[in-house]
Design a protein around this motif. Structure first.
Motif, PDB file in Angstrom:
ATOM      1  N   PHE A 405     -10.407   3.560  -4.751  1.00 45.19           N
ATOM      2  CA  PHE A 405      -9.286   2.875  -4.123  1.00 45.19           C
ATOM      3  C   PHE A 405      -9.582   2.698  -2.638  1.00 45.19           C
ATOM      4  O   PHE A 405      -9.774   3.684  -1.912  1.00 45.19           O
ATOM      5  N   CYS A 408      -5.883   2.362   1.185  1.00 46.14           N
ATOM      6  CA  CYS A 408      -4.794   3.213   0.710  1.00 46.14           C
ATOM      7  C   CYS A 408      -3.685   3.279   1.763  1.00 46.14           C
ATOM      8  O   CYS A 408      -3.917   3.039   2.949  1.00 46.14           O
ATOM      9  N   LEU A 412      -0.951   8.689   2.612  1.00 50.39           N
ATOM     10  CA  LEU A 412      -1.346   9.267   1.332  1.00 50.39           C
ATOM     11  C   LEU A 412      -2.381  10.378   1.503  1.00 50.39           C
ATOM     12  O   LEU A 412      -2.228  11.483   0.962  1.00 50.39           O
ATOM     13  N   GLU A 449     -10.074   5.037   2.319  1.00 53.84           N
ATOM     14  CA  GLU A 449     -10.600   4.945   0.962  1.00 53.84           C
ATOM     15  C   GLU A 449     -10.428   6.285   0.251  1.00 53.84           C
ATOM     16  O   GLU A 449     -10.502   7.339   0.877  1.00 53.84           O
ATOM     17  N   TRP A 509      -3.101   5.314 -11.642  1.00 56.67           N
ATOM     18  CA  TRP A 509      -2.483   5.896 -10.445  1.00 56.67           C
ATOM     19  C   TRP A 509      -1.789   4.805  -9.658  1.00 56.67           C
ATOM     20  O   TRP A 509      -2.372   3.750  -9.372  1.00 56.67           O
ATOM     21  N   CYS A 510      -0.549   5.050  -9.313  1.00 57.21           N
ATOM     22  CA  CYS A 510       0.231   4.147  -8.469  1.00 57.21           C
ATOM     23  C   CYS A 510       0.172   4.668  -7.036  1.00 57.21           C
ATOM     24  O   CYS A 510       0.687   5.763  -6.747  1.00 57.21           O
ATOM     25  N   LEU A 511      -0.454   3.915  -6.140  1.00 56.67           N
ATOM     26  CA  LEU A 511      -0.629   4.379  -4.764  1.00 56.67           C
ATOM     27  C   LEU A 511       0.691   4.464  -4.015  1.00 56.67           C
ATOM     28  O   LEU A 511       0.884   5.362  -3.181  1.00 56.67           O
ATOM     29  N   GLU A 512       1.591   3.531  -4.282  1.00 54.26           N
ATOM     30  CA  GLU A 512       2.851   3.492  -3.525  1.00 54.26           C
ATOM     31  C   GLU A 512       3.763   4.652  -3.890  1.00 54.26           C
ATOM     32  O   GLU A 512       4.278   5.348  -3.028  1.00 54.26           O
ATOM     33  N   ARG A 514       2.832   7.275  -5.804  1.00 56.69           N
ATOM     34  CA  ARG A 514       2.020   8.469  -6.037  1.00 56.69           C
ATOM     35  C   ARG A 514       2.171   9.022  -7.454  1.00 56.69           C
ATOM     36  O   ARG A 514       1.797  10.172  -7.707  1.00 56.69           O
ATOM     37  N   SER A 955     -13.964  -1.910  -5.665  1.00 55.20           N
ATOM     38  CA  SER A 955     -12.747  -1.737  -4.890  1.00 55.20           C
ATOM     39  C   SER A 955     -12.677  -2.840  -3.845  1.00 55.20           C
ATOM     40  O   SER A 955     -13.593  -3.671  -3.717  1.00 55.20           O
TER      41      SER A 955
END
Length: 1107
Positions: A405, A408, A412, A449, A509-512, A514, A955
């Motif tokens: 990813f 990011c 995070l 990253e 995985w949802c970055l926003e 988490r 990515s």
């Protein structure tokens, strides 16, 4: 009269011909909006190069340390070199031959390294540049190299061979000296047998003219270099493995194959002064102690105040069965046995001084293990280890999958680092990491990253990969959710795999938000929520689901008939509560097969006493056995935090889970997806074919337990690697016998369709839709793309009370090959992110009342009449861009005909969007969007191992990675901008450091000659004194770039030009200074001449007594 447009005719012809040509692209009629979208990406924006390699060196074989520069070098059995300095300073380089590295020798504080390989070649590496390069190579043709030694501040390298001879190499010119020590002159003339290979070479610390030569048979010779004869010979019955000197040069110690150490006085060759068996039991009545395992290496280090250190590896007693490898530290009367987790390859003692004739003052020991690097602190009691700052634990458990990813969210990485720092750690040494050489890169990076790795033991590791560095942030252990069995008898007998039943197979995985979702090889799905608070006495929520293929009576092929699908209406309503197992039992289940039915593969714990801050279990979903058949492994997984849904599927069907309400919304078999028999692609089982290049068959029906836990998640694993999915069937279906139970035979399972992709987005579900709605897109291994509409209640209290419904729309798209990736673009060609919910700290009391803010794919009300979206769909054969809502194909590109795509991603780069693909034939390609113009096509990495296919991922910003070995991650870039800035981001290995002063000899030692004796090696080994060596003995190979051109050079044209400019400036400055000094000297000479003439005239006519 309507004007005739020849261009449209040609476009139509191009579209027809492109379907039969390799790697062709075409624009399809019916989408005028696509012609107005500007594309900024060009071929000039792409360039492929390696950036950095992370992880532990695979199969290490040798070790070296520069005590002044504080740099460590590790050689491997594959010819690789890894150099380590301070944290963040790492370097990888490779010998072209790929031969194993026997030995490494630093030119201490000179910025150079000598490597000896098993192909009998030695190489000189220049470390004064960011990417080390070979300056010289020397290839021996008649003798095998066994040992090398380079004394401190010497330019002559001793090379011992298998024949027992010793040659000398000038490391500046890499030429052989005519001076040779022959084995028959070194040993006694009366000896009738060959002494064996040279296993050790070293100089007497106090006399450089005395050389110690150790032969394998047990003979040690003290050779006088000036007189060219042996002064002393020390004989022992056991074979020698290593020799170490006392710094005063009066004693040395040898390690032997029977687990003993012999201490010798230099002037007493008759017998050893002492014989030590560190781990042997002392026999009574004066008998010889029982033999032990060989002591592979011993080091003898002294201190100015205190007892010396004797450090050795091996030597354990043979009766210690099952004992782990160890390193023994003998200091005075104490003996410490330090057990290691892996076999010891080599070790080095780090000392304060580089001079061998001074008290060494050891402070640490670097231990190179087969799968780890350990540094032990010798200055503290108990010998604690240093905390290793390098990312060498990637392989702590075998990597089964990984995700990459870039760009990011800013908060995070700090959040993961905070919870990761709270995890328990062992007691490390309080001192700083002793390897402190080099300087970190000065480059900057505007984005962060991250890398996520899933492992065979069920753990998930989160890594900070920013600035081409790698640091572990947090480790999640998913195996804690399940019960562990002490013995094999305790296991319930429902495991799909015998080993590693908790192995991670797929990660979403949802970055926003988490939110994390992982799928394991035992057909289980775990949903985790991130929290910075500790949770106690949490009852685990469990859902049990049956995914049934549903092979009915009317579908079973009979002799002379064709299969006809009779599909029931799928269940699309909300499912019962979590404690009720979700089942969709087959009507055709045979009683004899119902031995294991409605049971999961693993047993879930009823509750967890405590969940630490970090990722905490939200829901556990398990697939059940059906009529004696185990559940199929999950091939696709997706999580959406905005709608609170998790979708997963395999070759049996798919299931949609609402993790807010803890219910199963949809449980549908593969045959139910199409709704009618004419839409479902029917394929007969194919005969297995041998894969090229020795690749194994990794089809789902025939995988071994080891391959199962390492299987990739896409449906490319449900077929042979060398077979495209659209091959004609070569097995007659009338000859195949099918089971009438809910499961099918293994040959059918191998060829049947499987879910390969899920994508949740707000798109146009039907051609007549006027606005975007939440939709679920489903891709299969047969190239089908199906669309389902999600009816999600409004956020807040209604979301927790009202059910979510899932309705198939009947929309069906076709591509050639298995579906791999999908994305959506807006009318301007910008990438539409999936709907997500921003992260917030969960509060059990107020979480339900908290309004949830959804991040939608497009702003509300923005979809007006005339505006559209583009669906980008990529399979393992072709890519299509489809206009929505019309569902017209705007562009199509056949990526490959002779191979297939292993991994594809829609990535953002240089302010635009493109498709990046990695094919099984090793090609890396990029395609523009939406027109699918080829931008890059480079043959880079042929598929030689399934590990590459399982771990390769792209990515944003032109970044990619793959697992190049079981222990190492290789990162690459396909961005021209990153390649240009790479030199600034890389660290410097060599830094100018003053060499410590030599030890003071003292007045009396200097007066009576008791100090160290130096040797003029040039007069002894140079061409004038020793002559030239035979040309047939070795061949000199100059390194790339020449000899002088590589000195101090940095890789890259920019570095070369910068250095040339600096050199010119320095030369001009020196010339200017020289001119000024010359003018000043001329003026001084003129003044002196004038004054001399005046003095001559003044005293010309005077007598001497008148002066």
């Amino acid at each position: 009269m309507k004007k005739f447009n020849i261009r449209k005719v040609l476009d139509g012809l191009t579209a027809v011909s492109s379907s039969s040509s390799t790697s062709s692209s075409s624009a399809q009629p019916g989408c005028k909006e696509s012609e107005l979208i500007p594309e900024t990406l060009q071929s000039e924006h792409f360039q492929l190069c390696k950036t950095v390699r992370h992880g532990f060196p695979y199969q290490p074989s040798s070790l070296a340390f520069d005590p002044v520069q504080k740099i460590l070098a590790i050689g491997t059995q594959t010819g690789a070199l890894r150099l380590f300095g301070r944290p963040g300073v790492e370097c990888y380089c490779q010998h072209e031959s790929g031969a194993a590295v026997i030995q490494l020798q630093f030119l201490i504080n000179e910025g150079a390294l000598v490597s000896a390989l098993t192909d009998d070649s030695i190489h000189l590496w220049n470390l004064r540049q960011k990417r080390p390069a070979i300056l010289h190579s020397l290839k021996f043709s008649r003798e095998r190299i066994t040992f090398c030694h380079l004394p401190f501040q010497s330019k002559w390298l001793y090379v011992g061979t298998e024949r027992g001879n010793i040659h000398l190499v000038n490391v500046e010119s890499f030429t052989l000296s005519g001076y040779v020590i022959m084995w028959n002159k070194a040993i006694e003339l009366s000896t009738k047998t060959h002494p064996g290979p040279v296993v050790h070479i070293s100089e007497n610390p106090m006399d450089e003219g005395k050389l110690t030569i150790g032969f394998e048979c047990g003979i040690v010779v003290l050779w006088d270099l000036k007189c060219k004869k042996a002064d002393y010979r020390y004989n022992h019955d056991e074979a020698i493995h290593s020799v170490a000197w006392h710094h005063e040069g009066k004693q040395f110690i040898c390690s032997h194959s029977d687990g003993t150490l012999t201490v010798w006085n230099v002037r007493s060759p008759a017998k050893p002064v002492q014989i030590i068996t560190p781990h042997g039991k002392q026999a009574k009545d004066g008998k010889k102690p029982e033999p032990c395992k060989p002591i592979l290496k011993v080091e003898y280090k002294t201190t100015k105040a205190g007892d010396p250190f004797m450090i050795l590896s091996g030597g354990l007693s043979y009766d210690t069965v099952g004992r782990r490898p160890c390193l023994t530290v003998m200091h005075g009367k104490s003996t410490a046995v330090l057990e290691m987790d892996h076999p010891v390859v080599d070790f080095l003692t780090l000392c304060e001084t580089p001079y061998p004739n001074d008290a060494q003052e050891p402070y640490a020991v670097v231990v190179l293990l087969e799968k780890d690097l350990v540094v032990i602190d010798l200055a503290q009691n108990g010998y604690p280890i240093f905390e290793n700052p390098y990312p060498l634990t990637i392989h702590e458990s075998p990597v089964t999958c990984c995700e990459y990813f870039a760009d990011c969210p800013a908060d995070l990485i700090p959040a993961l680092y905070t919870v990761g720092s709270r995890q328990k750690r062992q007691a490390y040494s309080k001192k700083e990491w002793p390897l402190s050489g080099g300087h970190c890169g000065q480059g900057t990076q505007s984005y962060q990253e991250m890398i996520i790795t899933g492992h065979a033991d069920g753990s998930v590791k989160f890594w900070d990969a920013s600035m081409i560095m790698l640091q572990v942030l947090y480790k999640l252990k998913t195996a804690k959710v399940f019960e562990k069995y002490r013995t094999k008898e305790d296991k319930p007998g429902t495991d799909i795999v015998d080993e590693d039943p908790f192995a991670i197979q797929t990660i979403s995985w949802c970055l926003e938000s988490r939110m994390l979702c992982v799928a394991g090889v035992s057909a289980h799905v775990l949903i985790y929520r991130f929290s910075q608070q500790e949770v106690t006495s949490e009852v685990l929520q469990l859902l049990e689901v049956k995914l049934v293929y549903e092979l009915n009576e009317t579908e079973s092929p009979e002799a002379g008939g064709e299969p006809v699908a009779a599909l029931p209406t799928p269940n699309v309503t909300s499912s019962p509560p979590a404690n009720t197992p979700e089942s969709q039992a087959s009507a055709n289940s045979s009683p004899s097969d119902a031995v294991r039915d409605n049971v999961p593969c693993l047993r879930v714990r009823s509750s967890l006493p405590k969940q630490s801050p970090g990722y905490q279990v939200e829901l556990v979903v398990q697939l059940l056995w059906v009529s004696g058949e185990p559940p199929q492994q999950i091939t696709s997984l997706a999580i959406n935090s905005s709608y609170g849904l998790v979708v997963f599927g395999n070759s049996s069907g798919l299931a949609v889970v609402d993790y807010f309400q803890k219910t199963v919304l949809l449980n549908m078999g593969m045959l139910q997806l199409y709704g009618s028999s004419d839409q479902r692609p029917l394929r007969s089982p194919r005969k297995p074919k041998q894969a090229p290049g020795g690749l194994c068959d990794i089809s789902e029906g025939s995988t071994s337990s080891e391959d199962r836990c390492k299987s990739p998640t896409s449906a490319k694993m449900s077929r042979k690697l060398n077979l495209p999915t659209d091959l004609k069937p070569d097995v007659d279906t009338r000859d195949a016998s099918f089971s009438r139970s809910s499961s099918v035979t293994s040959i059918d399972r191998e060829s049947r369709e499987a879910i390969t992709l899920f994508h949740v987005s707000e798109t146009f579900a039907r051609k007549t839709d006027g606005g975007a709605t939440p939709c679920l897109w489903v891709g299969t291994s047969f190239g089908s793309v199906l669309l389902m509409v999600l009816n999600v209640p409004p956020a807040g209290e209604q979301r927790t009370l009202q059910p979510v419904t899932v309705m198939p729309t009947g929309t069906l798209l076709r591509l050639k090959g298995a579906i791999l990736r999908m994305a959506f673009l807006d009318a301007t060609g910008a990438l539409l992110p999936g709907p997500s919910e921003p992260w917030h700290e969960s509060d059990c009391a107020n979480d339900k009342e908290r309004p949830r803010k959804r991040r939608t794919a497009s702003p509300p009300g923005s979809q007006e009449a005339g505006e559209s979206q583009f669906a980008v769909i990529c399979s393992d054969k072709q890519a299509k861009v489809i206009a929505l809502p019309s569902q017209a194909v705007a562009f199509k590109h056949n990526i490959t005909e002779t191979s297939f795509v292993l991994r594809s991603d829609v990535v953002q780069m240089s302010g635009s969007v493109c498709i990046a693909c990695f094919c099984a034939n090793g090609h890396i390609m990029t395609l523009s969007l939406p027109s699918l113009r080829p931008l890059l096509d480079i043959s880079y990495l042929p598929l030689t191992d399934m590990r590459i296919a399982r771990t390769f991922c792209f990515s944003n910003h032109g970044q990619a990675l793959f697992l190049t070995s079981p222990t190492e991650i290789q990162r690459i870039t396909y961005s021209q901008e990153t390649c240009e800035n790479l030199q600034e981001m890389l660290g410097e290995l060599f830094t100018p450091v003053e060499t410590p002063e030599a030890p003071n000899r003292g007045f009396f030692k200097g007066l009576f000659g008791g100090g160290a004796q130096s040797l003029d090696r040039e007069d002894l080994f140079g061409e004038a004194a020793a002559g030239k060596a035979a040309r047939s003995l070795a061949q000199h190979i100059p390194g790339p770039g020449g000899i002088e051109g590589m000195k101090g050079a940095a890789s890259g044209v920019v570095g070369e030009l910068a250095r040339a400019r600096i050199a010119l400036d320095e030369r001009g400055q020196k010339l200017g200074e020289l001119e000024e000094r010359t003018a000043a000297m001329m003026a001084s000479a003129d003044s002196f001449s004038k004054h001399a003439h005046e003095m001559m005239l003044k005293y010309k006519d005077k007598k001497w007594y008148q002066l």
